[in-house]
Design a protein around this motif. Sequence first.
Motif, short mmCIF file in Angstrom:
data_model
loop_
_atom_site.label_atom_id
_atom_site.label_comp_id
_atom_site.label_asym_id
_atom_site.label_seq_id
_atom_site.Cartn_x
_atom_site.Cartn_y
_atom_site.Cartn_z
N VAL A 76 0.87 -1.19 0.00
CA VAL A 76 0.00 0.00 0.00
C VAL A 76 0.90 1.23 0.00
CG1 VAL A 76 -1.74 1.30 1.27
CG2 VAL A 76 -1.91 -1.19 1.13
N VAL A 90 -6.27 0.01 -6.10
CA VAL A 90 -6.87 -0.93 -5.14
C VAL A 90 -8.28 -1.27 -5.60
CG1 VAL A 90 -5.47 -0.17 -3.18
CG2 VAL A 90 -7.65 0.96 -3.63
N GLN A 120 -10.19 -4.79 -0.76
CA GLN A 120 -8.75 -5.05 -0.60
C GLN A 120 -8.28 -4.48 0.72
OE1 GLN A 120 -6.39 -3.96 -4.01
NE2 GLN A 120 -4.51 -3.83 -2.79
#
Length: 171
Positions: free
Chosen positions: A85, A91, A95
């Motif tokens: 991330v 994304v 998720q």
Amino acid sequence: MFPVGGCRADASQSHHDYPASDIFANVGCLFVAPIDGRVDEVTRVDNWDPKTNRGPDRGGLSVSIVGVDGVRYYGSHLSAIGPGVRPGVSVHAGQTLGRTGKTGSARVTPPHLHFGISWPTKPNTWWIRRGAVAPQQFLNSWHHGGQLSPVSTVAKTHRAYGADNGCREYC
């Protein structure tokens, strides 16, 4: 999609001083992307000090995304940021972005995910990022499997907010 998964979570129906919600859940629950989008900002270091209580530091570990709908979704007080991330990464709804926790000013409260909805801004505009639109009706919808969208509310609030000349409350 409701932003906390993997355990019981209860969203507050109000928030102090500015529009947001604290979603109370045990430390380590999943903070998930509520919508497809891209990672906007990530804070990986908890710099909050109760002696100074600086606004930019209150969130502790945090992640914000800008959804495909153009709305920014923000979660803070995380115990961990998800692997991979980082700003600019795409994304998908559901998720994992991180795990709920007690960082920042949540060190002195029960564990929770601070959740804010706003419009995208330039980097480090924390007073908007932390929440500019009350998210409760959307969280309630998503928690029960609904699809209520904040897009029109965010646009209307952004127009009413006007020029951004810095933090206006709880700075």
